[in-house]
Design a protein around this motif. Structure first.
Motif, PDB file in Angstrom:
ATOM      1  N   VAL A  16     -41.293  22.004  40.198  1.00 31.62           N
ATOM      2  CA  VAL A  16     -42.128  22.710  41.175  1.00 31.62           C
ATOM      3  C   VAL A  16     -42.657  24.012  40.582  1.00 31.62           C
ATOM      4  O   VAL A  16     -43.832  24.358  40.766  1.00 31.62           O
ATOM      5  CB  VAL A  16     -41.332  22.965  42.474  1.00 31.62           C
ATOM      6  CG1 VAL A  16     -42.031  23.969  43.368  1.00 31.62           C
ATOM      7  CG2 VAL A  16     -41.117  21.657  43.215  1.00 31.62           C
ATOM      8  N   LEU A  17     -41.818  24.740  39.859  1.00 34.48           N
ATOM      9  CA  LEU A  17     -42.270  25.992  39.257  1.00 34.48           C
ATOM     10  C   LEU A  17     -43.317  25.764  38.171  1.00 34.48           C
ATOM     11  O   LEU A  17     -44.232  26.582  38.004  1.00 34.48           O
ATOM     12  CB  LEU A  17     -41.088  26.771  38.700  1.00 34.48           C
ATOM     13  CG  LEU A  17     -40.160  27.385  39.751  1.00 34.48           C
ATOM     14  CD1 LEU A  17     -38.964  28.046  39.089  1.00 34.48           C
ATOM     15  CD2 LEU A  17     -40.912  28.376  40.615  1.00 34.48           C
ATOM     16  N   ILE A  18     -43.227  24.675  37.453  1.00 39.13           N
ATOM     17  CA  ILE A  18     -44.255  24.347  36.467  1.00 39.13           C
ATOM     18  C   ILE A  18     -45.585  24.093  37.169  1.00 39.13           C
ATOM     19  O   ILE A  18     -46.621  24.640  36.780  1.00 39.13           O
ATOM     20  CB  ILE A  18     -43.840  23.127  35.619  1.00 39.13           C
ATOM     21  CG1 ILE A  18     -42.736  23.514  34.662  1.00 39.13           C
ATOM     22  CG2 ILE A  18     -45.034  22.573  34.843  1.00 39.13           C
ATOM     23  CD1 ILE A  18     -42.140  22.354  33.920  1.00 39.13           C
ATOM     24  N   ALA A  19     -45.558  23.276  38.213  1.00 44.21           N
ATOM     25  CA  ALA A  19     -46.795  22.992  38.952  1.00 44.21           C
ATOM     26  C   ALA A  19     -47.374  24.267  39.555  1.00 44.21           C
ATOM     27  O   ALA A  19     -48.582  24.507  39.491  1.00 44.21           O
ATOM     28  CB  ALA A  19     -46.521  21.954  40.038  1.00 44.21           C
ATOM     29  N   TYR A  20     -46.527  25.102  40.114  1.00 46.35           N
ATOM     30  CA  TYR A  20     -46.988  26.356  40.697  1.00 46.35           C
ATOM     31  C   TYR A  20     -47.609  27.254  39.629  1.00 46.35           C
ATOM     32  O   TYR A  20     -48.653  27.874  39.856  1.00 46.35           O
ATOM     33  CB  TYR A  20     -45.826  27.082  41.387  1.00 46.35           C
ATOM     34  CG  TYR A  20     -46.206  28.429  41.936  1.00 46.35           C
ATOM     35  CD1 TYR A  20     -46.965  28.541  43.083  1.00 46.35           C
ATOM     36  CD2 TYR A  20     -45.817  29.598  41.286  1.00 46.35           C
ATOM     37  CE1 TYR A  20     -47.333  29.785  43.573  1.00 46.35           C
ATOM     38  CE2 TYR A  20     -46.174  30.834  41.769  1.00 46.35           C
ATOM     39  CZ  TYR A  20     -46.935  30.923  42.915  1.00 46.35           C
ATOM     40  OH  TYR A  20     -47.296  32.144  43.395  1.00 46.35           O
ATOM     41  N   GLY A  21     -47.003  27.333  38.473  1.00 46.05           N
ATOM     42  CA  GLY A  21     -47.530  28.163  37.394  1.00 46.05           C
ATOM     43  C   GLY A  21     -48.882  27.673  36.894  1.00 46.05           C
ATOM     44  O   GLY A  21     -49.778  28.478  36.602  1.00 46.05           O
ATOM     45  N   VAL A  43     -42.476  25.062  30.193  1.00 46.70           N
ATOM     46  CA  VAL A  43     -41.877  23.748  29.953  1.00 46.70           C
ATOM     47  C   VAL A  43     -40.725  23.834  28.959  1.00 46.70           C
ATOM     48  O   VAL A  43     -39.722  23.136  29.097  1.00 46.70           O
ATOM     49  CB  VAL A  43     -42.960  22.755  29.463  1.00 46.70           C
ATOM     50  CG1 VAL A  43     -42.349  21.485  28.943  1.00 46.70           C
ATOM     51  CG2 VAL A  43     -43.941  22.455  30.583  1.00 46.70           C
ATOM     52  N   LEU A  44     -40.822  24.703  27.989  1.00 43.82           N
ATOM     53  CA  LEU A  44     -39.881  24.714  26.879  1.00 43.82           C
ATOM     54  C   LEU A  44     -38.606  25.515  27.128  1.00 43.82           C
ATOM     55  O   LEU A  44     -37.519  25.077  26.741  1.00 43.82           O
ATOM     56  CB  LEU A  44     -40.593  25.259  25.636  1.00 43.82           C
ATOM     57  CG  LEU A  44     -39.905  25.073  24.302  1.00 43.82           C
ATOM     58  CD1 LEU A  44     -39.706  23.600  24.025  1.00 43.82           C
ATOM     59  CD2 LEU A  44     -40.738  25.692  23.210  1.00 43.82           C
ATOM     60  N   ILE A  45     -38.698  26.661  27.770  1.00 46.28           N
ATOM     61  CA  ILE A  45     -37.549  27.569  27.854  1.00 46.28           C
ATOM     62  C   ILE A  45     -36.347  26.985  28.606  1.00 46.28           C
ATOM     63  O   ILE A  45     -35.228  27.034  28.090  1.00 46.28           O
ATOM     64  CB  ILE A  45     -37.973  28.931  28.417  1.00 46.28           C
ATOM     65  CG1 ILE A  45     -38.781  29.662  27.360  1.00 46.28           C
ATOM     66  CG2 ILE A  45     -36.774  29.764  28.839  1.00 46.28           C
ATOM     67  CD1 ILE A  45     -39.289  30.998  27.777  1.00 46.28           C
ATOM     68  N   ALA A  70     -31.290  16.890  29.516  1.00 43.28           N
ATOM     69  CA  ALA A  70     -32.120  18.050  29.190  1.00 43.28           C
ATOM     70  C   ALA A  70     -33.398  17.624  28.465  1.00 43.28           C
ATOM     71  O   ALA A  70     -34.470  18.168  28.731  1.00 43.28           O
ATOM     72  CB  ALA A  70     -31.332  19.040  28.336  1.00 43.28           C
ATOM     73  N   LEU A  71     -33.299  16.667  27.582  1.00 42.95           N
ATOM     74  CA  LEU A  71     -34.490  16.164  26.903  1.00 42.95           C
ATOM     75  C   LEU A  71     -35.413  15.423  27.869  1.00 42.95           C
ATOM     76  O   LEU A  71     -36.637  15.545  27.784  1.00 42.95           O
ATOM     77  CB  LEU A  71     -34.097  15.269  25.733  1.00 42.95           C
ATOM     78  CG  LEU A  71     -33.423  15.986  24.573  1.00 42.95           C
ATOM     79  CD1 LEU A  71     -32.947  14.982  23.523  1.00 42.95           C
ATOM     80  CD2 LEU A  71     -34.334  17.017  23.957  1.00 42.95           C
ATOM     81  N   ALA A  76     -40.270  15.295  31.398  1.00 46.14           N
ATOM     82  CA  ALA A  76     -40.780  15.350  32.769  1.00 46.14           C
ATOM     83  C   ALA A  76     -41.595  16.616  33.008  1.00 46.14           C
ATOM     84  O   ALA A  76     -42.597  16.596  33.728  1.00 46.14           O
ATOM     85  CB  ALA A  76     -39.629  15.277  33.761  1.00 46.14           C
ATOM     86  N   GLY A  77     -41.199  17.711  32.394  1.00 44.76           N
ATOM     87  CA  GLY A  77     -41.951  18.956  32.502  1.00 44.76           C
ATOM     88  C   GLY A  77     -43.329  18.845  31.871  1.00 44.76           C
ATOM     89  O   GLY A  77     -44.315  19.335  32.423  1.00 44.76           O
TER      90      GLY A  77
END
Length: 92
Positions: A16-21, A43-45, A70-71, A76-77
């Motif tokens: 959700v935070l990726i989409a929001y960003g 996506v990476l951090i 995690a991978l 997915a990110g």
């Protein structure tokens, strides 16, 4: 809190935070290079942080089980960022 509960909470929040960003960057009309750079950082951090925390435990079984998660979170990110960028471009 178990590790399963942590990941079940963390992964949807991460997506959700990726989409929001991505949407926020487009709304601010940032240049595409800046949006790409911020998307890479978003996506990476978190997956890298999780992998580092797993390796810091030194437990081989824990690393083997949860590094795959995690991978997958990283993949997915990337997918969420690409799909959000594509959808946001079509809607604006």
């Amino acid at each position: 809190m178990t590790l399963e509960t942590l990941f079940a909470t963390l992964i949807p929040t991460y997506l959700v935070l990726i989409a929001y960003g991505i949407v926020r960057g487009r709304r601010r009309q940032l240049p595409s290079q800046v949006r790409l750079g911020s998307a890479i950082v978003m996506v990476l951090i978190p997956p890298v942080g999780i992998l580092l925390a797993l390796y810091a435990t030194g437990d081989a079984a824990l690393i083997a089980r949860w590094s795959v998660v995690a991978l997958a979170m990283f993949v997915a990110g990337i997918g969420a960022a690409l799909l959000t960028e594509f959808t946001a471009r079509r809607m604006s």
